[in-house]
Design a protein around this motif. Structure first.
Motif, PDB file in Angstrom:
ATOM      1  N   ASP A   1       8.137  26.455 -43.748  1.00 44.24           N
ATOM      2  CA  ASP A   1       8.126  25.943 -45.112  1.00 44.24           C
ATOM      3  C   ASP A   1       9.438  25.228 -45.436  1.00 44.24           C
ATOM      4  OD1 ASP A   1       6.609  25.678 -47.511  1.00 44.24           O
ATOM      5  OD2 ASP A   1       7.906  27.147 -48.465  1.00 44.24           O
ATOM      6  N   ASP A   2      10.544  25.767 -44.939  1.00 46.65           N
ATOM      7  CA  ASP A   2      11.835  25.113 -45.158  1.00 46.65           C
ATOM      8  C   ASP A   2      11.866  23.727 -44.517  1.00 46.65           C
ATOM      9  OD1 ASP A   2      12.768  27.267 -46.556  1.00 46.65           O
ATOM     10  OD2 ASP A   2      13.902  28.127 -44.896  1.00 46.65           O
ATOM     11  N   LEU A   3      11.355  23.630 -43.270  1.00 40.58           N
ATOM     12  CA  LEU A   3      11.314  22.330 -42.590  1.00 40.58           C
ATOM     13  C   LEU A   3      10.398  21.363 -43.330  1.00 40.58           C
ATOM     14  CD1 LEU A   3      11.133  23.297 -38.804  1.00 40.58           C
ATOM     15  CD2 LEU A   3      13.009  22.121 -39.970  1.00 40.58           C
ATOM     16  N   ASP A   4       9.249  21.857 -43.756  1.00 41.12           N
ATOM     17  CA  ASP A   4       8.286  20.996 -44.451  1.00 41.12           C
ATOM     18  C   ASP A   4       8.866  20.460 -45.751  1.00 41.12           C
ATOM     19  OD1 ASP A   4       6.374  21.332 -42.509  1.00 41.12           O
ATOM     20  OD2 ASP A   4       5.415  23.024 -43.503  1.00 41.12           O
ATOM     21  N   ARG A   5       9.598  21.299 -46.461  1.00 47.19           N
ATOM     22  CA  ARG A   5      10.162  20.860 -47.733  1.00 47.19           C
ATOM     23  C   ARG A   5      11.117  19.679 -47.524  1.00 47.19           C
ATOM     24  NH1 ARG A   5      11.308  25.275 -49.292  1.00 47.19           N
ATOM     25  NH2 ARG A   5       9.741  25.659 -50.889  1.00 47.19           N
ATOM     26  N   LEU A   6      11.945  19.758 -46.499  1.00 46.23           N
ATOM     27  CA  LEU A   6      12.875  18.667 -46.217  1.00 46.23           C
ATOM     28  C   LEU A   6      12.126  17.395 -45.838  1.00 46.23           C
ATOM     29  CD1 LEU A   6      15.540  20.641 -44.127  1.00 46.23           C
ATOM     30  CD2 LEU A   6      15.785  19.812 -46.482  1.00 46.23           C
ATOM     31  N   ARG A   7      11.122  17.543 -44.970  1.00 48.20           N
ATOM     32  CA  ARG A   7      10.365  16.379 -44.512  1.00 48.20           C
ATOM     33  C   ARG A   7       9.591  15.741 -45.660  1.00 48.20           C
ATOM     34  NH1 ARG A   7       5.258  15.719 -43.123  1.00 48.20           N
ATOM     35  NH2 ARG A   7       4.840  17.962 -43.241  1.00 48.20           N
ATOM     36  N   LEU A   8       8.942  16.575 -46.477  1.00 48.16           N
ATOM     37  CA  LEU A   8       8.138  16.054 -47.580  1.00 48.16           C
ATOM     38  C   LEU A   8       8.998  15.456 -48.685  1.00 48.16           C
ATOM     39  CD1 LEU A   8       5.428  18.852 -47.791  1.00 48.16           C
ATOM     40  CD2 LEU A   8       5.146  16.525 -46.924  1.00 48.16           C
ATOM     41  N   MET A   9      10.198  15.989 -48.852  1.00 47.27           N
ATOM     42  CA  MET A   9      11.108  15.422 -49.844  1.00 47.27           C
ATOM     43  C   MET A   9      11.419  13.971 -49.484  1.00 47.27           C
ATOM     44  SD  MET A   9      12.791  16.469 -52.619  1.00 47.27           S
ATOM     45  CE  MET A   9      13.190  18.217 -52.467  1.00 47.27           C
ATOM     46  N   ARG A  10      11.648  13.717 -48.188  1.00 45.31           N
ATOM     47  CA  ARG A  10      11.944  12.358 -47.737  1.00 45.31           C
ATOM     48  C   ARG A  10      10.717  11.457 -47.801  1.00 45.31           C
ATOM     49  NH1 ARG A  10      14.938  15.452 -43.779  1.00 45.31           N
ATOM     50  NH2 ARG A  10      13.149  15.326 -42.359  1.00 45.31           N
ATOM     51  N   LYS A  11       9.569  12.008 -47.441  1.00 47.81           N
ATOM     52  CA  LYS A  11       8.369  11.179 -47.328  1.00 47.81           C
ATOM     53  C   LYS A  11       7.631  11.000 -48.652  1.00 47.81           C
ATOM     54  CE  LYS A  11       3.974  10.831 -44.812  1.00 47.81           C
ATOM     55  NZ  LYS A  11       3.107  11.423 -43.752  1.00 47.81           N
ATOM     56  N   CYS A  12       7.512  12.066 -49.430  1.00 48.19           N
ATOM     57  CA  CYS A  12       6.641  12.049 -50.604  1.00 48.19           C
ATOM     58  C   CYS A  12       7.385  12.192 -51.932  1.00 48.19           C
ATOM     59  CB  CYS A  12       5.595  13.162 -50.501  1.00 48.19           C
ATOM     60  SG  CYS A  12       4.610  13.097 -48.982  1.00 48.19           S
ATOM     61  N   GLY A  13       8.648  12.531 -51.888  1.00 48.16           N
ATOM     62  CA  GLY A  13       9.422  12.621 -53.116  1.00 48.16           C
ATOM     63  C   GLY A  13       9.555  14.034 -53.664  1.00 48.16           C
TER      64      GLY A  13
END
Length: 417
Positions: A280-292
């Motif tokens: 979940d921590d990794l996903d949050r970083l990735r999604l922050m960059r990709k989806c805002g």
């Protein structure tokens, strides 16, 4: 002061204390422990050599295509089948796998490519062959661009070291894990749960001490040193996959001929149910960059709502999925900018395919993290999905985390329950 005047207040105090004690006991659910017939047939078995002078670490399994062993193999202690459907209640578990070479697996999974999701139903012990099977299926899924993968497991345990190796492959190739109603995940199987992106559990999960096979120990102290080294490996594995190392400590206190059943609250507490906190921590970083940032905030709020409203011990996977779909619209999902990253996005794809084909058949889909090239982070976990017919009636659908149930009683060489 008379004895009677002293006795009455004392009696009242004792009654009040006893009531408080009963209330406290009633509030804490009883610990469930069951006996197992033969731990050696399941459980958590360990046979790998250890160096008692240090805490040895097993090398983390490389899930890359180049590392896959394609030599001939069978599944002597288990049965596996492949399905492109997640609705196991209505469509079953798919075709049984009899051949495990690359061409045979490509053929078995070819129909799943358009849908973008496949489900492996496995019932049996966790052995080296199981690890090889997970590696091979992940490699073929990459070939076919199948990004959503579900391990639907029913296992009583097996080899500790193989469960750790398989769990690392699962962690790096983005799997959702189900333990279905009526299934079990005992002993060494619990390590597989730690590796999943999302876990949906409707069956029973249990643990016990690791059995050290082929040990040369002649005293309790010598055996303890060996086990301490093995548990060191277990703690290292649990820690890197976001599960509580307290699981290893709890295992040590349960005799290997017994099985300590983990309650739903304990599964959450130990990080073995729902969304994997490390991923979940990794996903949050990735999604922050990709989806805002707004997407991430809504997704987090949705996950909290799903955990409090949809994830309950008395619900099966379909009920959890239906509940999750009802929630999606309240949080603005599917998202216009990142529809494929939205919770239950695989349902949207399947619904579109069904409509295009004019097929009104019911489908239940679980949102499984989409695959992306290694070493990119695994995608966010989601939840199972209900039938399109049910979901279409919902104006807006929502994201969910999923992990289903399945498993039984025992395993092989190193086993833990």
């Amino acid at each position: 002061m008379s004895i009677r005047r002293l006795t009455v207040p004392l009696l009242l105090a004792c009654v009040a204390l006893a009531a408080c004690q009963r209330s406290a006991q009633d509030a804490a659910p009883p610990v469930e422990t069951v006996e197992v017939a033969s731990p050696e047939e399941g459980g958590a078995l360990s046979t790998a050599p250890v160096d008692v002078a240090s805490t040895p670490a097993l090398p983390v399994a490389d899930p890359g295509p180049a590392s896959v062993d394609w030599s001939p193999m069978t599944l002597p202690t288990g049965a596996a089948s492949i399905s492109c459907e997640l609705d196991y209640a209505n469509t079953g578990d798919g075709d049984v796998l009899a051949d495990f070479d690359r061409d045979a697996l490509h053929e078995a999974m070819a129909d799943c490519a358009e849908r973008g999701v496949f489900r492996l139903r496995f019932k049996g012990r966790v052995t080296q062959e199981f690890t090889h099977l997970i590696q091979r299926l992940a490699a073929v899924a990459e070939d076919l661009s199948i990004g959503k993968r579900v391990l639907d497991i029913d296992s009583s345990g097996g080899m500790v070291e193989e469960a750790i190796r398989a769990g690392d492959v699962i962690a790096e190739t983005r799997w959702t894990i189900w333990v279905r109603e009526g299934a079990v995940c005992h002993s060494a199987c619990v390590f597989l749960l730690a590796g999943g992106d999302t876990r949906l559990i409707g069956g029973r999960v249990g643990i016990h001490r690791i059995i050290r096979m082929s040990s040369s120990a002649t005293t309790r102290a010598e055996l303890n040193r060996e086990l301490r080294a093995v548990y060191g490996r277990v703690r290292d594995y649990l820690e890197r996959n976001g599960a509580a190392t307290a699981v290893a400590d709890l295992m040590m206190a349960v005799p290997n001929r017994n099985l300590r059943i983990l309650a739903p609250d304990e599964l959450k507490l130990y990080g073995l149910d729902g969304v994997n906190p490390a991923q979940d921590d990794l996903d949050r970083l990735r999604l922050m960059r990709k989806c805002g940032e707004d997407f991430v905030v809504r997704r987090d709020a949705y996950v909290r709502a799903f955990d409090s409203s949809c994830s309950a011990p008395d619900r099966d996977v379909e009920q959890m999925a239906n509940c999750g779909l009802e929630l999606r619209g309240k949080f603005g999902f599917p998202d216009g900018q990142c529809p494929s990253e939205s919770p239950l996005s695989e349902f949207d794809l399947v619904d579109a395919l069904t409509a295009a084909a004019g097929n009104a058949s019911r489908l239940r889909i679980l949102d499984v993290p989409a695959a992306e090239p290694r070493p990119a982070a695994r995608q966010p976990r989601s939840a199972p999905t209900p039938s399109p017919a049910t979901a279409r009636s919902r104006a807006a659908a929502e994201p969910v985390e999923a992990a289903e149930p399945s498993a039984d009683d025992q395993a092989e060489a190193p086993v833990m329950e």
